[in-house]
Design an enzyme around this catalytic site. Structure first.
Site, short mmCIF file in Angstrom:
data_model
loop_
_atom_site.label_atom_id
_atom_site.label_comp_id
_atom_site.label_asym_id
_atom_site.label_seq_id
_atom_site.Cartn_x
_atom_site.Cartn_y
_atom_site.Cartn_z
N HIS A 5 0.83 -1.22 0.00
CA HIS A 5 0.00 0.00 0.00
C HIS A 5 0.86 1.27 0.00
O HIS A 5 0.51 2.27 0.61
CB HIS A 5 -0.95 0.02 1.20
CG HIS A 5 -1.89 -1.15 1.24
ND1 HIS A 5 -2.97 -1.25 0.41
CD2 HIS A 5 -1.89 -2.26 2.01
CE1 HIS A 5 -3.62 -2.39 0.66
NE2 HIS A 5 -2.98 -3.02 1.61
N ASN A 64 -10.40 -3.76 1.86
CA ASN A 64 -9.97 -3.92 0.48
C ASN A 64 -11.14 -3.66 -0.46
O ASN A 64 -12.30 -3.61 -0.03
CB ASN A 64 -9.43 -5.34 0.22
CG ASN A 64 -8.01 -5.51 0.71
OD1 ASN A 64 -7.21 -4.58 0.69
ND2 ASN A 64 -7.68 -6.70 1.16
#
Length: 498
Positions: A58, A131
């Protein structure tokens, strides 16, 4: 009052210029620089140290500030104060990211989107780490590092490698539904504003009287789901790699505030014990026909960061940050992430990362047994005792977190005893993937888009890995493997060097 700031060094000493340096040699470009020129030395030394380690996953993301507003009464389910009282609002920091690429990676790459959200409440910080797909790729936490390595760069070539990607998933097939979701035509959002998010993990929501329910969280865009085709995403990766960040910033700047609706899926303990699928398996969804979505609240993003590094890059999110009324379940990946995320923040930002303004709780913090360490910039609790059991400083205790004999919501005893375990892939792991393929068949062109998207990626893997991947996908339906074989062959004819 003069509103123009006076330039100083980092210690507050004013300087007459920010662009000159002291050197020996007169007023001429040639000459020797002087060690006594503190401004020059500090400027160069700080420049070499102004980067912090990027997130291992990320790393490439965008973010903004906003608010969460309660829109529906769910007081019978949880005592969490930020979820009680229709109209109640809490400050929010949100960061949305791709998973695999480094900082500066293209926003439009075909990848899962991560959703890091911090809600600042009067009971402490509530973090959600979600997610953009409702299920995950693996359910065993020890596979988590390998999963992410397989999606990153090859150790020798230092390039993204489809062979690594498919080789890992060929041998760890429990997340087949997640793979299919990633390569569907909804795999790349047009913008952050058109993105849905899902908890994947199973949480508990609790009451003071000891009652609780299991929940999954769904966050659905109010702008509608819009996606890019594989070819559009590839083109934009070269032409406008930061397009998601630009779109989010400009939308908020002009007052077009994006919003999302929060929903819960709720399951009782009795239902959990008898449900078809293990509710702690992150590779399984709870069908909405069994557990309908219950509306909870609304998220609105309405403020851009004043400085990206200070407010977004230094932000730290962890699923271990839960307020009273929300508790962890026996989800193995959730349990592992509750350690891993905070530990990543300690490595990346330092042991006192909670003191940074973007992470600091709005509720009062009094934790004198966690103090000192690098970059402490509070009063460090002054002279209060730094050990437990002191009569010198009275402390009030409240709630049940960490209390003697406390079970987080109860119901743990039905799970089983401690054993050495790894999950095995069985036919039941492919059932939801079949449901997904059948759903794509009800939408014109979606099965064809899926086959094309997978073929574009899989054709870059070596032949033996390609064959095993086709075998894995044939466990869903043999026709998928057949269509892929044809599509890969056609793509190779068009681009033989690939």
């Amino acid at each position: 009052m003069d509103t123009v700031p006076t330039y100083t060094g980092a210690e507050g000493v004013p300087y007459a210029s920010a662009s000159t340096a002291q050197h020996f040699g007169g007023n001429n470009i040639k000459g020797l620089m002087l060690l006594q020129d503190t401004q020059l030395i500090e400027t160069l030394a700080h420049f070499s140290r102004e980067r912090i380690p990027e997130r291992v996953v990320h790393a490439a993301g965008v973010g903004a500030w906003g608010e969460f507003e309660v829109t529906h009464d769910i007081s019978e389910l949880t005592d969490a104060k930020f979820l009680n009282g229709i109209g109640k609002k809490s400050k929010v920091l949100l960061r949305v990211s791709t998973v695999g690429p480094e900082r500066g990676g293209a926003d439009t790459i075909r990848d899962v989107r991560g959703w890091g959200m911090k809600i600042f409440t009067e009971e402490g910080n509530q973090d959600f780490v979600f997610n953009s797909i409702p299920v995950f790729f693996v359910r065993d936490p020890i596979k988590f590092p390998s999963l992410n390595r397989s999606h990153k760069r090859h150790p020798a070539t230092n390039q993204g490698d489809p062979t690594m990607f498919w080789d890992f998933h060929n041998n760890n097939q429990e997340g087949i539904h997640a793979i299919m979701a990633l390569f569907s035509d909804r795999g790349t959002p047009k913008t952050v504003r058109h993105l849905n998010a899902y908890s994947g993990h199973t949480y508990k929501i609790t009451k003071e009287d000891g009652t609780f329910h299991y929940v999954k969280v769904h966050i659905k865009t109010n702008q509608g789901v819009e996606t890019l085709t594989n070819d559009e995403a590839t083109r934009l990766a070269g032409e406008a790699p930061g397009i998601h960040g630009v779109d989010l910033y400009e939308s908020i700047a002009k007052g077009d505030f994006p919003s999302w609706t929060f929903f819960f899926q709720v399951m009782t303990p009795a239902q959990a014990e008898n449900y078809r699928w293990n509710i702690f398996d992150m590779t399984k969804i709870w069908p909405h026909s069994d557990f309908p979505l219950i509306p909870v609240g609304k998220l609105t993003l309405n403020k851009n960061p004043g400085n990206y590094f200070a407010e977004i890059e230094q932000a730290a999110f962890s699923p271990s940050n839960m307020v009273p009324g929300i508790a962890p379940s026996a989800d193995p990946l959730l349990q592992a992430r509750m350690f891993a995320y905070n530990d990543a923040a300690r490595y990346r930002l330092g042991v006192n990362y909670q003191q940074l303004p973007c992470n600091r709780a709005v509720s009062r913090v009094y934790c004198p047994f966690q103090r000192d360490g690098s970059m402490t910039f509070t009063d460090n609790y002054g002279g209060d005792p730094n050990y437990i059991g002191s009569d010198l400083k009275p402390i009030n205790y409240k709630g049940k977190f960490g209390a003697h004999g406390y079970k987080i919501g109860g119901h743990e005893e039905w799970i089983g005893s401690v054993v050495g375990f790894t999950s095995e892939v069985v036919d039941d792991d492919f059932v939801q993937a079949r449901m997904f393929w059948d759903m794509l068949g009800k939408q014109e062109g979606q099965q064809e888009h899926f086959v094309y998207n997978v073929a574009c990626h899989l054709k870059g893997a070596i032949p033996q890995v390609q064959e095993k991947a086709l075998g894995m996908l044939s466990n869903v339906y043999p026709v998928i493997a057949e269509k892929l074989r044809v599509s890969i062959g056609n793509l190779k004819k068009v681009a033989p060097l690939n």
